[in-house]
Design an enzyme around this catalytic site. Structure first.
Site, short mmCIF file in Angstrom:
data_model
loop_
_atom_site.label_atom_id
_atom_site.label_comp_id
_atom_site.label_asym_id
_atom_site.label_seq_id
_atom_site.Cartn_x
_atom_site.Cartn_y
_atom_site.Cartn_z
N CYS A 2 0.79 -1.24 0.00
CA CYS A 2 0.00 0.00 0.00
C CYS A 2 0.82 1.28 0.00
O CYS A 2 0.70 2.08 -0.92
CB CYS A 2 -0.96 0.00 1.18
SG CYS A 2 -2.27 -1.20 0.95
N1 NAD Z 1 -3.48 -5.23 1.39
C1 NAD Z 1 -3.82 -4.24 2.17
O1 NAD Z 1 -3.40 -4.14 3.32
C2 NAD Z 1 -4.76 -3.17 1.68
C3 NAD Z 1 -5.29 -2.26 2.61
C4 NAD Z 1 -6.17 -1.28 2.16
C5 NAD Z 1 -6.48 -1.19 0.80
N2 NAD Z 1 -5.91 -2.06 -0.08
C6 NAD Z 1 -6.29 -1.93 -1.49
O2 NAD Z 1 -7.27 -2.93 -1.77
C7 NAD Z 1 -7.11 -3.44 -3.09
C8 NAD Z 1 -6.90 -4.94 -3.04
O3 NAD Z 1 -5.68 -5.18 -2.37
P1 NAD Z 1 -5.25 -6.65 -1.91
O4 NAD Z 1 -4.03 -6.50 -1.10
O5 NAD Z 1 -6.45 -7.36 -1.36
O6 NAD Z 1 -4.88 -7.27 -3.36
P2 NAD Z 1 -4.56 -8.79 -3.69
O7 NAD Z 1 -3.67 -8.75 -4.86
O8 NAD Z 1 -4.18 -9.53 -2.47
O9 NAD Z 1 -5.99 -9.37 -4.15
C9 NAD Z 1 -6.65 -8.98 -5.31
C10 NAD Z 1 -7.48 -10.17 -5.78
O10 NAD Z 1 -8.28 -9.75 -6.89
C11 NAD Z 1 -8.38 -10.84 -7.79
N3 NAD Z 1 -8.83 -10.35 -9.10
C12 NAD Z 1 -8.13 -9.63 -10.02
N4 NAD Z 1 -8.92 -9.34 -11.07
C13 NAD Z 1 -10.14 -9.87 -10.81
C14 NAD Z 1 -11.37 -9.89 -11.50
N5 NAD Z 1 -11.54 -9.30 -12.69
N6 NAD Z 1 -12.42 -10.52 -10.93
C15 NAD Z 1 -12.29 -11.13 -9.75
N7 NAD Z 1 -11.14 -11.15 -9.02
C16 NAD Z 1 -10.09 -10.53 -9.56
C17 NAD Z 1 -6.99 -11.44 -7.77
O11 NAD Z 1 -6.98 -12.77 -8.26
C18 NAD Z 1 -6.65 -11.34 -6.27
O12 NAD Z 1 -7.04 -12.51 -5.57
C19 NAD Z 1 -5.93 -2.66 -3.69
O13 NAD Z 1 -6.42 -1.57 -4.40
C20 NAD Z 1 -5.16 -2.22 -2.47
O14 NAD Z 1 -4.42 -1.05 -2.71
C21 NAD Z 1 -5.08 -3.06 0.34
#
Ligand code: NAD
Length: 415
Positions: A260
């Site tokens: 992030c």
């Molecule tokens: N990880 C954190 O601590 C955190 C905290 C706050 C916000 N965020 C934000 O949240 C969002 C997600 O982050 P994350 O860490 O969970 O990402 P991640 O990469 O762990 O997970 C994303 C998931 O989305 C899936 N995906 C991709 N395209 C898809 C589609 N078309 N249909 C269905 N599934 C699909 C992927 O296979 C993956 O499992 C990002 O924008 C990130 O910046 C993350």
């Protein structure tokens, strides 16, 4: 309420299981078959405190099929928004998820709300997500509503943070959209802010940019203090009593990583430049962070020649409590060590599997074996590193593990 969550990564999975625990009927949709199978078999695809237990407890289904979202009143978009090689943010997963939701909207009956939870640049929900959803022939504000509600959970404490958020930000297209989202969050013990979509988007980016700034600021103070022979941690303690400053995020070290802070900072810098503004503070925060991890290697070189020396790393995850190594400082450090011809041994209680995908050829060993290296670098502040016997060793500490001070040679990165 019937809820769907698109994307079952850190944010999607936590959102899904927590909302299920609160009594909602939740469906997770992910394109990653392995993740979907894992969830359906009640195996957690990520390491997160309490997740295994909650996953076994709740009724939740996962699928790769978008048609499973058909009956949902609320659909969260939680897909990744990674940065490209050049740092520019990639919104392709958000666009693809919106396209696939639009396909189901064509056949879907009744009003529903689509809520973007992924971190996106200001304007994305209005300029990308809504137009794509409207390709379904359905109209926003009439057939469906739209919200943007950023997620602030911290990996390692994700379930606790989700259930007890510091605030809930509801960016809403219109009142009906926001009301629907509020139905889900109503009982959360947190202040609420209802606002417009782009304000919600930038609140997330500004919050993370501020935290990153605090870290880089303290690292800079640390770099100065070290040269002056002053203990940075004592300085931080003295500063932290002032509640305008606060005592959190003042731990000087080898900088921030994770999925992030670096990415969100780049996202904000990129958007500012697009509109012709040079964000000088933000750029400097990033630049300082890039250099900070390598200071550990610079300090090491004073004590050990790197070529053919065995250097042991304690910690690979970007912080304790997670197996996540995305943008971990360990990556820059290992790259630099290998470039200088060192032999690297590493230990991490959770992150070896993920790190070994990036560096399959370094040696992954127990923490005791790391202690037998020519020199030891402390990269992640896992609590267990406070119980090791460092006597007789050379330790360069990037995270202020107090026990390591008993080493024969001890140097902190910025204290
Ligand atoms: N990880 C954190 O601590 C955190 C905290 C706050 C916000 N965020 C934000 O949240 C969002 C997600 O982050 P994350 O860490 O969970 O990402 P991640 O990469 O762990 O997970 C994303 C998931 O989305 C899936 N995906 C991709 N395209 C898809 C589609 N078309 N249909 C269905 N599934 C699909 C992927 O296979 C993956 O499992 C990002 O924008 C990130 O910046 C993350």
């Amino acid at each position: 309420m019937r809820i769907s969550v698109i994307g079952s990564g850190y944010v999607g999975l936590i959102t899904g299981v927590c909302l299920a625990k609160l009594g909602n009927k939740v469906t997770l949709v992910d394109i990653d078959k392995e993740k979907v199978e894992a969830v359906n078999n009640r195996i957690s695809p990520i390491c997160e405190e309490g997740l295994r237990e909650i996953l076994r407890e709740v009724s939740i289904e996962a699928s790769t099929e978008y048609q499973r979202i058909m009956g949902s009143e609320l659909i969260f978009i939680c897909v990744g928004t990674p940065s490209n090689e050049d740092g520019a943010i990639s919104l392709e997963y958000v666009a693809k998820a919106a396209e696939q939701i639009a396909e189901t909207l064509k056949r879907k009956e009744g009003y529903c709300v689509i809520c973007v939870k992924s971190t996106v640049t200001p304007g994305t929900t209005e300029e990308l997500v809504i137009p794509v959803l409207e390709k379904s022939g359905r109209r926003v504000g009439i057939d469906f509503g739209v919200c943007m509600s950023p997620e602030f959970l911290r990996e390692g404490k994700a379930i606790r943070d989700f259930m007890n958020p510091a605030r809930v930000i509801i960016g809403e297209y219109d009142k009906s959209s926001g009301d629907k989202l509020l139905d889900v969050y109503r009982d959360f013990p947190a202040p609420f802010l209802r606002t417009n979509l782009r304000t919600a988007e930038i609140i997330k980016l500004a919050s993370n940019a501020f935290l990153a700034t605090k870290i880089s600021f303290m690292n800079e103070i640390g770099n100065i203090c070290k040269q002056l022979g002053i203990d940075t941690y004592e300085v931080a303690k003295g500063m932290g009593f002032d509640d305008r400053i606060g005592s959190k995020f003042l731990n000087a070290g080898i900088g921030f990583g994770g999925s992030c802070l670096p990415k969100d900072l780049k996202m904000l810098i990129g958007r500012a430049r697009e509109i012709g503004y040079e964000p000088a503070v933000l750029e400097e925060v990033l630049k300082l962070n890039e250099a900070q991890a390598l200071k550990l290697v610079e300090a090491l070189k004073k004590h050990v020649p790197l070529k053919n020396s065995v250097i042991g790393l304690l910690g690979l995850a970007f912080k304790p409590g997670t197996d996540d190594v995305r943008s971990s400082s360990a990556i820059k450090i290992v790259e630099a060590l290998l470039q200088e011809g060192a032999l690297v041994k590493a230990y991490d209680p959770l992150a070896v599997k993920n790190f070994s995908k990036l560096f399959p050829r370094i040696e992954y060993v127990t923490k005791e074996e790391v202690l037998n290296s020519d020199a030891i670098l402390i990269v992640t502040e896992w609590e267990e590193f406070n119980n090791l016997d460092y006597r007789g060793k050379i330790v360069i500490d990037g995270r202020r593990v107090l026990k390591a001070k008993e080493a024969r040679i001890y140097e902190g990165v910025c204290w």
